[in-house]
Design a protein around this motif. Structure first.
Motif, short mmCIF file in Angstrom:
data_model
loop_
_atom_site.label_atom_id
_atom_site.label_comp_id
_atom_site.label_asym_id
_atom_site.label_seq_id
_atom_site.Cartn_x
_atom_site.Cartn_y
_atom_site.Cartn_z
N ARG A 110 2.17 -1.55 0.50
CA ARG A 110 2.89 -0.54 1.26
C ARG A 110 3.00 0.75 0.47
O ARG A 110 3.22 0.74 -0.74
CB ARG A 110 4.29 -1.03 1.60
CG ARG A 110 4.30 -2.14 2.62
CD ARG A 110 5.71 -2.56 2.88
NE ARG A 110 5.76 -3.53 3.96
CZ ARG A 110 6.87 -3.90 4.55
NH1 ARG A 110 8.02 -3.42 4.17
NH2 ARG A 110 6.83 -4.78 5.53
N GLU A 120 7.01 6.00 2.92
CA GLU A 120 8.30 5.54 3.44
C GLU A 120 8.24 4.11 3.96
O GLU A 120 9.27 3.51 4.22
CB GLU A 120 8.81 6.49 4.52
CG GLU A 120 7.97 6.56 5.76
CD GLU A 120 8.41 7.63 6.73
OE1 GLU A 120 8.06 7.49 7.91
OE2 GLU A 120 9.08 8.60 6.33
N HIS A 142 7.30 1.69 2.13
CA HIS A 142 7.64 0.82 1.00
C HIS A 142 9.12 0.47 1.07
O HIS A 142 9.96 1.31 1.36
CB HIS A 142 7.33 1.53 -0.33
CG HIS A 142 7.35 0.60 -1.48
ND1 HIS A 142 8.51 0.22 -2.09
CD2 HIS A 142 6.35 -0.02 -2.15
CE1 HIS A 142 8.24 -0.60 -3.09
NE2 HIS A 142 6.93 -0.77 -3.14
N PRO A 143 9.48 -0.79 0.83
CA PRO A 143 10.88 -1.20 0.96
C PRO A 143 11.86 -0.49 0.03
O PRO A 143 13.04 -0.37 0.33
CB PRO A 143 10.87 -2.70 0.67
CG PRO A 143 9.50 -3.06 0.29
CD PRO A 143 8.60 -1.89 0.49
N ARG A 144 11.38 0.03 -1.10
CA ARG A 144 12.27 0.72 -2.03
C ARG A 144 12.24 2.23 -1.87
O ARG A 144 12.85 2.95 -2.66
CB ARG A 144 11.93 0.35 -3.47
CG ARG A 144 12.30 -1.09 -3.80
CD ARG A 144 12.07 -1.38 -5.25
NE ARG A 144 10.65 -1.22 -5.56
CZ ARG A 144 10.14 -1.22 -6.78
NH1 ARG A 144 10.92 -1.39 -7.81
NH2 ARG A 144 8.85 -1.08 -6.96
N ALA A 145 11.56 2.74 -0.87
CA ALA A 145 11.47 4.19 -0.66
C ALA A 145 12.83 4.76 -0.32
O ALA A 145 13.56 4.22 0.51
CB ALA A 145 10.47 4.50 0.45
N VAL A 146 13.18 5.85 -0.98
CA VAL A 146 14.44 6.54 -0.74
C VAL A 146 14.20 7.77 0.15
O VAL A 146 15.01 8.09 1.01
CB VAL A 146 15.10 6.96 -2.07
CG1 VAL A 146 16.33 7.79 -1.83
CG2 VAL A 146 15.42 5.74 -2.91
N THR A 160 12.97 11.64 -10.68
CA THR A 160 12.18 11.34 -9.48
C THR A 160 11.40 12.58 -9.04
O THR A 160 10.22 12.49 -8.70
CB THR A 160 13.10 10.86 -8.34
OG1 THR A 160 13.82 9.72 -8.79
CG2 THR A 160 12.32 10.53 -7.09
N ARG A 178 4.56 9.43 -8.71
CA ARG A 178 5.22 8.79 -7.57
C ARG A 178 4.73 9.45 -6.30
O ARG A 178 4.44 10.65 -6.27
CB ARG A 178 6.75 8.96 -7.64
CG ARG A 178 7.40 8.24 -8.77
CD ARG A 178 7.51 6.75 -8.45
NE ARG A 178 8.20 6.02 -9.47
CZ ARG A 178 7.60 5.42 -10.50
NH1 ARG A 178 6.30 5.51 -10.64
NH2 ARG A 178 8.29 4.74 -11.38
N ARG A 179 4.63 8.65 -5.26
CA ARG A 179 4.20 9.13 -3.94
C ARG A 179 2.86 9.84 -4.01
O ARG A 179 2.61 10.83 -3.34
CB ARG A 179 5.24 10.09 -3.34
CG ARG A 179 6.53 9.44 -2.89
CD ARG A 179 6.28 8.49 -1.72
NE ARG A 179 7.52 8.04 -1.16
CZ ARG A 179 7.98 8.41 0.02
NH1 ARG A 179 7.31 9.22 0.76
NH2 ARG A 179 9.12 7.94 0.45
#
Length: 95
Positions: free
Chosen positions: A13, A16, A18-22, A79, A88-89
């Protein structure tokens, strides 16, 4: 309603999905636009011979420092830095 989950070529994944996406993908796009603006300002000021402290002050006053962006998007400034550096991303869905 069908929920689409975005994955990379390995089936993991991304974004957004992804389960840990903020942050949402839209928020990351907005942040990237501001980071592009930040880089343009830094480049212009360095070209004009501005000192590092002056550049930092102008970034802060314009809300383009990592700390200001972090506060705006409600994430840690690390971040923001990792998104700016492509750590990241960095994966996108190829269409």
């Amino acid at each position: 309603m069908t929920l689409l989950v975005k994955t990379n070529e390995h089936g993991r994944r991304i974004g957004e999905s992804h389960p840990r996406a903020v942050l949402t993908n839209h928020e990351v796009e907005l942040m990237m636009e501001l980071l592009d603006e930040r880089e343009a300002l830094i480049g212009e000021m360095e070209f004009n011979g501005a000192r590092r402290a002056t550049i930092h002050l102008q970034l802060h006053l314009r809300g383009l420092s990592y700390a200001c962006l972090a506060a705006k998007f409600e994430v840690h400034k690390q971040t923001v830095a990792k998104i700016a550096l492509g750590q990241r991303r960095c994966q996108t869905l190829g269409l």
